[in-house]
Design a protein around this motif. Structure first.
Motif, PDB file in Angstrom:
ATOM      1  N   PRO A 258       0.940  -1.217   0.071  1.00 38.95           N
ATOM      2  CA  PRO A 258       0.084  -0.289  -0.087  1.00 38.95           C
ATOM      3  C   PRO A 258       0.907   1.270  -0.084  1.00 38.95           C
ATOM      4  O   PRO A 258       1.761   1.341   0.684  1.00 38.95           O
ATOM      5  CB  PRO A 258      -0.768  -0.189   1.126  1.00 38.95           C
ATOM      6  N   LYS A 259       0.403   2.331  -0.801  1.00 36.16           N
ATOM      7  CA  LYS A 259       1.167   3.511  -0.841  1.00 36.16           C
ATOM      8  C   LYS A 259       1.546   4.175   0.403  1.00 36.16           C
ATOM      9  O   LYS A 259       2.654   4.815   0.729  1.00 36.16           O
ATOM     10  CB  LYS A 259       0.729   4.410  -1.908  1.00 36.16           C
ATOM     11  N   GLU A 260       0.624   4.054   1.326  1.00 34.56           N
ATOM     12  CA  GLU A 260       0.654   4.787   2.475  1.00 34.56           C
ATOM     13  C   GLU A 260       1.822   4.229   3.358  1.00 34.56           C
ATOM     14  O   GLU A 260       2.240   4.689   4.344  1.00 34.56           O
ATOM     15  CB  GLU A 260      -0.398   4.510   3.302  1.00 34.56           C
ATOM     16  N   MET A 261       2.210   2.921   3.039  1.00 41.86           N
ATOM     17  CA  MET A 261       3.327   2.347   3.884  1.00 41.86           C
ATOM     18  C   MET A 261       4.753   2.308   3.341  1.00 41.86           C
ATOM     19  O   MET A 261       5.830   2.281   3.787  1.00 41.86           O
ATOM     20  CB  MET A 261       3.143   0.658   3.662  1.00 41.86           C
ATOM     21  N   LEU A 262       4.925   3.332   2.050  1.00 41.96           N
ATOM     22  CA  LEU A 262       5.975   3.461   1.328  1.00 41.96           C
ATOM     23  C   LEU A 262       6.459   4.931   1.714  1.00 41.96           C
ATOM     24  O   LEU A 262       5.653   5.925   2.118  1.00 41.96           O
ATOM     25  CB  LEU A 262       5.855   3.075  -0.008  1.00 41.96           C
TER      26      LEU A 262
END
Length: 262
Positions: A258-262
């Protein structure tokens, strides 16, 4: 099928792909079977370099003789064809000797059969890198997209697949058009991974025409309840193999973060 036009289309596609890739031609493993015979002949017709490898691993003599006869036929008809023999039997035996024993002999035999195919793939890519060639695959449509009858990262490890949109019966039609040796055309299809003459039909439980029929029925969204007798049996075989071998035929799954984890 418009056989002559299909042949010309594949040859043009091969030549165009290789030219754009900036390579010298193709390397292909010759098994003595119909698929490698047709694929190597199509590659030869491009006029580009074609290196044929004959790579026995405890091979049945009939398979070796058909492979060598086909290579000699190719060389006599195409000046761009050369061959190298690589005896992988000692390599295979040495690998087996270094592996620990296992209790499940059936699983062990299957694993070793796949290991044969992967040793050949490794050899093909050795020569591909050495001579700037593309590894030409020999899988047909039923094997590659129907029942997954190939070894992952073995004979499935290739750079391009010239006949993968052709059914097995269509491959035979092209073989006759190309004047491939009758011994190859008349031989029962076999993957040659067991050191004996067991056929593809022995392993699968159905012939290629039967599998082609089942593949067509599956594309029409039929179920086994639509059939009876031998048709029902063949359709069940097809569906079982198609489902079990999805991991070969589908793209490798990627865990997307998920983008929010990157």
């Amino acid at each position: 099928m418009q056989t002559e036009k299909v042949v010309a289309h594949i040859v043009d596609w091969l030549k165009d792909y290789a030219t754009k890739a900036g390579v010298n031609g193709f390397v292909i493993g010759i098994s003595g079977g119909i698929d490698s015979a047709v694929t190597s002949t199509l590659c030869a017709k491009t006029g580009l370099k074609v290196l044929c490898l004959e790579m026995p691993i405890h091979q049945a003599p009939s398979q070796v003789s058909r492979a060598l006869d086909h290579i000699e036929w190719l060389k006599s008809n195409f000046s761009n064809v050369s061959m190298t023999q690589v005896n992988l039997t000692p390599v295979f035996d040495s690998l087996i000797a270094s592996l620990p024993p296992v209790d499940n002999e059936e699983s062990r035999f299957m694993s070793l059969a796949n290991t044969r195919a992967r040793l050949r793939m490794t050899s093909l890519y050795y020569f591909a890198a050495l001579e700037k060639l593309l590894v030409a695959g020999t899988g047909n449509k039923v094997e590659d997209f129907g029942v997954g009858f190939y070894t992952k990262y073995g004979d499935g490890g290739v750079d391009l697949s010239p006949i993968a949109d052709l059914l097995k019966t269509q491959v035979y039609a092209i073989a006759k058009h190309l004047n491939v040796n009758a011994d190859i055309i008349n031989a029962a299809p076999t993957d040659g991974l067991w050191g004996d003459d067991r056929t593809d039909e022995d392993q699968i439980g159905a012939s290629y025409p039967e599998l082609e029929w089942a593949m067509a029925m599956d594309e029409k969204n039929k179920t086994e309840n639509d059939f009876s007798g031998r048709e029902k049996e063949v359709f069940k075989i097809y569906k079982r193999l198609n489902n079990n071998n999805k991991h070969k035929m589908d793209p490798i799954p990627v865990c997307e973060i998920p983008k929010e984890m990157l």
